[in-house]
Design a protein around this motif. Structure first.
Motif, mmCIF file in Angstrom:
data_model
loop_
_atom_site.group_PDB
_atom_site.id
_atom_site.type_symbol
_atom_site.label_atom_id
_atom_site.label_comp_id
_atom_site.label_asym_id
_atom_site.label_seq_id
_atom_site.Cartn_x
_atom_site.Cartn_y
_atom_site.Cartn_z
ATOM 1 N N VAL A 163 -56.021 -34.802 33.460
ATOM 2 C CA VAL A 163 -56.242 -33.411 33.916
ATOM 3 C C VAL A 163 -56.678 -32.608 32.688
ATOM 4 O O VAL A 163 -55.954 -32.553 31.691
ATOM 5 N N TRP A 166 -61.339 -26.384 30.481
ATOM 6 C CA TRP A 166 -62.747 -26.024 30.594
ATOM 7 C C TRP A 166 -63.427 -25.775 29.266
ATOM 8 O O TRP A 166 -64.610 -25.489 29.210
ATOM 9 N N SER A 192 -61.463 -29.129 35.117
ATOM 10 C CA SER A 192 -61.060 -27.770 35.482
ATOM 11 C C SER A 192 -61.968 -27.242 36.593
ATOM 12 O O SER A 192 -63.156 -27.543 36.634
ATOM 13 N N GLU A 193 -61.392 -26.419 37.446
ATOM 14 C CA GLU A 193 -62.186 -25.779 38.504
ATOM 15 C C GLU A 193 -63.263 -24.866 37.913
ATOM 16 O O GLU A 193 -64.232 -24.520 38.564
ATOM 17 N N PHE A 222 -58.391 -27.236 42.087
ATOM 18 C CA PHE A 222 -57.630 -26.269 41.306
ATOM 19 C C PHE A 222 -56.293 -26.870 40.841
ATOM 20 O O PHE A 222 -56.120 -28.079 40.824
ATOM 21 N N GLY A 223 -55.367 -25.981 40.533
ATOM 22 C CA GLY A 223 -54.065 -26.429 40.050
ATOM 23 C C GLY A 223 -53.333 -27.317 41.052
ATOM 24 O O GLY A 223 -52.647 -28.257 40.667
ATOM 25 N N PHE A 240 -52.737 -34.963 29.908
ATOM 26 C CA PHE A 240 -53.090 -33.585 30.210
ATOM 27 C C PHE A 240 -53.547 -32.862 28.951
ATOM 28 O O PHE A 240 -52.931 -33.005 27.895
ATOM 29 N N GLY A 242 -54.401 -28.753 28.185
ATOM 30 C CA GLY A 242 -54.478 -27.429 28.799
ATOM 31 C C GLY A 242 -53.440 -26.516 28.166
ATOM 32 O O GLY A 242 -52.993 -26.750 27.037
ATOM 33 N N SER A 243 -53.043 -25.513 28.922
ATOM 34 C CA SER A 243 -52.131 -24.519 28.362
ATOM 35 C C SER A 243 -50.704 -25.065 28.283
ATOM 36 O O SER A 243 -50.329 -25.968 29.036
ATOM 37 N N VAL A 246 -48.844 -24.664 31.711
ATOM 38 C CA VAL A 246 -49.073 -25.713 32.718
ATOM 39 C C VAL A 246 -48.524 -27.051 32.214
ATOM 40 O O VAL A 246 -47.992 -27.844 32.997
ATOM 41 N N GLU A 265 -51.466 -32.324 25.561
ATOM 42 C CA GLU A 265 -52.179 -31.675 24.442
ATOM 43 C C GLU A 265 -52.304 -30.206 24.820
ATOM 44 O O GLU A 265 -53.053 -29.868 25.745
ATOM 45 N N LEU A 266 -51.598 -29.331 24.097
ATOM 46 C CA LEU A 266 -51.452 -27.961 24.602
ATOM 47 C C LEU A 266 -52.055 -26.915 23.657
ATOM 48 O O LEU A 266 -52.984 -27.206 22.930
ATOM 49 N N CYS A 300 -58.439 -24.820 21.291
ATOM 50 C CA CYS A 300 -57.007 -24.986 21.035
ATOM 51 C C CYS A 300 -56.738 -24.892 19.538
ATOM 52 O O CYS A 300 -55.677 -24.443 19.127
ATOM 53 N N GLU A 398 -51.445 -17.023 21.980
ATOM 54 C CA GLU A 398 -52.750 -17.673 21.987
ATOM 55 C C GLU A 398 -53.693 -16.822 22.837
ATOM 56 O O GLU A 398 -53.491 -16.687 24.047
ATOM 57 N N LEU A 426 -50.432 -26.959 16.185
ATOM 58 C CA LEU A 426 -51.589 -27.839 16.412
ATOM 59 C C LEU A 426 -52.382 -28.073 15.130
ATOM 60 O O LEU A 426 -52.672 -29.214 14.767
ATOM 61 N N PHE A 465 -55.484 -36.736 16.899
ATOM 62 C CA PHE A 465 -55.544 -35.300 17.184
ATOM 63 C C PHE A 465 -54.462 -34.926 18.191
ATOM 64 O O PHE A 465 -54.399 -35.490 19.281
HETATM 65 P P1 NAD Z 1 -54.860 -24.643 32.099
HETATM 66 O O1 NAD Z 1 -53.546 -25.150 31.664
HETATM 67 O O2 NAD Z 1 -54.913 -23.404 32.889
HETATM 68 O O3 NAD Z 1 -55.620 -25.745 32.983
HETATM 69 C C1 NAD Z 1 -55.852 -27.049 32.508
HETATM 70 C C2 NAD Z 1 -56.034 -27.968 33.690
HETATM 71 O O4 NAD Z 1 -54.824 -28.014 34.434
HETATM 72 C C3 NAD Z 1 -57.112 -27.542 34.664
HETATM 73 O O5 NAD Z 1 -57.787 -28.684 35.145
HETATM 74 C C4 NAD Z 1 -56.315 -26.876 35.782
HETATM 75 O O6 NAD Z 1 -56.938 -26.908 37.037
HETATM 76 C C5 NAD Z 1 -55.079 -27.744 35.801
HETATM 77 N N1 NAD Z 1 -53.886 -27.086 36.365
HETATM 78 C C6 NAD Z 1 -53.613 -25.761 36.463
HETATM 79 N N2 NAD Z 1 -52.401 -25.575 37.032
HETATM 80 C C7 NAD Z 1 -51.896 -26.805 37.277
HETATM 81 C C8 NAD Z 1 -50.687 -27.281 37.837
HETATM 82 N N3 NAD Z 1 -49.721 -26.448 38.261
HETATM 83 N N4 NAD Z 1 -50.505 -28.614 37.928
HETATM 84 C C9 NAD Z 1 -51.431 -29.478 37.484
HETATM 85 N N5 NAD Z 1 -52.620 -29.096 36.954
HETATM 86 C C10 NAD Z 1 -52.841 -27.766 36.851
HETATM 87 O O7 NAD Z 1 -55.715 -24.552 30.761
HETATM 88 P P2 NAD Z 1 -57.205 -24.011 30.611
HETATM 89 O O8 NAD Z 1 -57.169 -22.537 30.833
HETATM 90 O O9 NAD Z 1 -58.130 -24.834 31.440
HETATM 91 O O10 NAD Z 1 -57.490 -24.341 29.081
HETATM 92 C C11 NAD Z 1 -57.064 -23.544 28.054
HETATM 93 C C12 NAD Z 1 -55.809 -24.098 27.433
HETATM 94 O O11 NAD Z 1 -55.992 -25.444 27.037
HETATM 95 C C13 NAD Z 1 -55.437 -23.367 26.170
HETATM 96 O O12 NAD Z 1 -54.060 -23.110 26.145
HETATM 97 C C14 NAD Z 1 -55.808 -24.354 25.065
HETATM 98 O O13 NAD Z 1 -55.126 -24.183 23.862
HETATM 99 C C15 NAD Z 1 -55.537 -25.646 25.718
HETATM 100 N N6 NAD Z 1 -56.266 -26.729 25.058
HETATM 101 C C16 NAD Z 1 -55.581 -27.635 24.288
HETATM 102 C C17 NAD Z 1 -56.248 -28.647 23.626
HETATM 103 C C18 NAD Z 1 -55.515 -29.659 22.784
HETATM 104 O O14 NAD Z 1 -56.051 -30.733 22.551
HETATM 105 N N7 NAD Z 1 -54.321 -29.378 22.322
HETATM 106 C C19 NAD Z 1 -57.631 -28.753 23.750
HETATM 107 C C20 NAD Z 1 -58.301 -27.820 24.536
HETATM 108 C C21 NAD Z 1 -57.600 -26.820 25.200
#
Ligand code: NAD
Length: 496
Positions: A163, A166, A192-193, A222-223, A240, A242-243, A246, A265-266, A300, A398, A426, A465
């Motif tokens: 997962v 974007w 991502s959507e 979506f989520g 995963f 993302g944030s 999540v 990876e957050l 990130c 962030e 990070l 990483f």
């Molecule tokens: P996000 O967490 O909103 O979404 C990431 C993914 O999770 C998307 O595909 C989304 O649809 C999905 N998602 C959302 N809610 C969910 C749920 N309840 N259950 C399962 N999946 C769900 O993050 P974003 O806005 O797409 O990306 C930005 C974030 O990603 C920032 O916090 C950034 O720091 C982080 N990021 C981290 C790294 C890393 O390697 N550490 C790299 C890039 C981005």
């Protein structure tokens, strides 16, 4: 051909865009025909309707992945053959690099100069790098009594769900898919959507390269689609990016379902520390600006906290302000654009909210506005604040936008304390002409990557990483990534 803005615009107008999910080797619609609109943040134009996958499609994709895994159609073939297929896939990505770069730029607003030179070539390299590892990583023979022979082998974990976010849609997807597939797993990828398009084309090219049906599936949504994957009882591992918010939910879904491995990876709030003996103030200032304004700060690893020694602050910040002028947003399809659009209106609003609060808590040095209003797109100018203290939102949170917070320090110890005063871990950088000081500082920084006298430098896939603390667990890239997608098996043989 020497590409111009007009040529890219013509190609964009002619681009055929696929919006169907990809399951069991073929494009497919959601069972109920549900779709969502995918629009470009460059100018708001409609790009495609994309399948809105629900639980039914997630179940179908996981079943296809499971059948592929159990049948041995992918994991069971000779390592050399699997390597060839992945290398062919990487080659097809290279052959379609222009189309993929254009798709990525239209979908995310990244400058075409970046998608053609970084995102898509690096995604192709990632596939080749892990393909090459397939027939080079061996198991171990454990030290044991002479009556025992102990083999330690790696086996694929099974069905991997990926997962991804974007900000680097193709690249981060490949950071997960390439090592997972190289280990013999089957994968269900959920982009991502906000940026679903490139993943669909990567999957089509994978099948063209010879990947069997079910080995790589893409569910768009979506989520709730991500939640269905993370909670699925037949998914063995969730990778995963993302944030952090999540990420916490993903860990919970994994714990409450089948205790699948959850690799996270957050987020980050990375410090760039400029010591008074910084070797080259001009290069450092340009690097600091790049570290926070590249990809409109939607990184990130964005170096969003500049920690600068009081003795050089005025001169250094002037240089950074100067360097920031190179990042005024322009049309991402123009080949010389360095900063494009944000991902969408909600991200712009979020960043503007931080800026509004920042005006109360700190001193605005430059920027602070939405720009290119008539374009229909989502643009914010590079923004820098001088922060009187560290306990304000600008310094703590962030922002994920082109906003740099400057904090002043008087000693190395204070700089280290400020740098580590965050729930994230990070990345970080330190600038000093004295390698001992730089190294001693680096040792004390609680971060997964520390750059010395540079930022964002890397060498292909060679460095692990990932983050300390609430920036996550596990590592992408390097052979350490294979740990996420394999189980270790000890086979102990009693000798006569
Ligand atoms: P996000 O967490 O909103 O979404 C990431 C993914 O999770 C998307 O595909 C989304 O649809 C999905 N998602 C959302 N809610 C969910 C749920 N309840 N259950 C399962 N999946 C769900 O993050 P974003 O806005 O797409 O990306 C930005 C974030 O990603 C920032 O916090 C950034 O720091 C982080 N990021 C981290 C790294 C890393 O390697 N550490 C790299 C890039 C981005």
């Amino acid at each position: 051909m020497n590409m111009t803005l007009e040529l890219w615009q013509t190609r964009a107008a002619d681009l055929a865009i696929e919006g169907r999910a990809f399951i069991n080797g073929a494009p497919c619609n959601a069972h109920d025909g549900a779709t969502f609109a995918c629009t470009s943040p460059i100018d708001g134009r409609a790009l495609s309707q994309v399948a809105r996958c629900g639980e039914a499609e997630v179940n179908k994709a996981v079943l296809a992945a499971r059948r592929c895994f159990d049948s041995g159609a992918w994991r069971g073939i000779e390592p050399r053959e699997r390597k060839k297929i992945l290398l062919r896939w990487a080659e097809l990505v290279r052959q379609h690099a222009d189309e993929l770069s254009l798709l990525e730029t239209l979908d995310t607003g990244k400058p075409i100069a970046d998608t053609t030179s970084v995102d898509i070539p690096s995604a192709a390299n990632c596939i080749s790098w892990f393909a090459e590892a397939i027939d080079k990583v061996s198991g171990e023979v454990a030290p044991a009594s002479k009556h025992l022979l102990g083999l330690v082998t790696r086996e694929p974990v099974g069905v991997v769900a990926a997962v991804v976010p974007w900000n680097f849609p193709a690249l981060i997807a490949m950071w997960k898919c390439a090592p997972a597939l190289a280990c013999g797993n089957s994968v269900v990828l959920k982009p991502s959507e906000k940026s679903p398009l490139s993943a669909l084309m990567f999957a089509r090219l994978a099948v063209e390269a010879g990947l069997p049906p079910g080995a790589l599936n893409v569910v768009t949504g979506f989520g709730d689609t991500g939640q269905a994957l993370a909670s699925h009882m037949d998914v063995d591992c969730i990778a995963f990016t993302g944030s952090t918010a999540v990420g916490r939910k993903i860990a919970r879904y994994a714990a409450e379902s089948n205790l699948k491995h959850a690799w996270l990876e957050l987020g980050g709030k990375s410090p760039q520390i400029i010591l008074p003996d910084c070797p080259d103030l001009e290069r450092a200032a340009r690097t600091v600006a790049h570290a926070v304004f590249y990809n409109t700060g939607q990184m990130c690893t964005a170096g969003s906290r500049l920690l600068v020694h009081r003795d050089i602050k005025t001169e250094f910040v002037d240089r950074v302000l100067n360097a920031a002028r190179n990042y005024m947003p322009c049309n991402p399809l123009a080949p010389d654009t360095r900063m494009g659009s944000m991902i969408d209106a909600s991200q712009v609003d979020r960043v503007l909210d931080f800026i509004k609060q920042g005006r109360k808590d700190a001193t605005l040095l430059t920027g602070g506005h939405r720009v290119l209003d008539g374009s229909g797109g989502q643009y914010i100018e590079p923004t820098i604040f001088d922060c009187p203290r560290a306990n304000i939102a600008l310094v703590k949170e962030e922002i994920f936008g082109p906003v740099l917070s400057v904090i002043t320090f008087d000693s190395v110890d204070e700089a280290i304390a400020l740098a580590n005063d965050t729930e994230y871990g990070l990345a970080a950088s330190v600038w000093s002409a004295d390698l001992t000081t730089a190294h001693e500082t680096a040792r004390q920084l609680r971060a997964g990557t520390v750059w010395v006298n540079c930022y964002e430098e890397t060498d292909d896939m060679n460095f692990p990483f990932g983050g300390f603390k609430e920036s996550g667990n596990g590592r992408d890239n390097s052979l350490h990534a294979l740990d996420k997608y394999t189980e270790l098996k000890s086979t102990i043989i009693k000798l006569k």
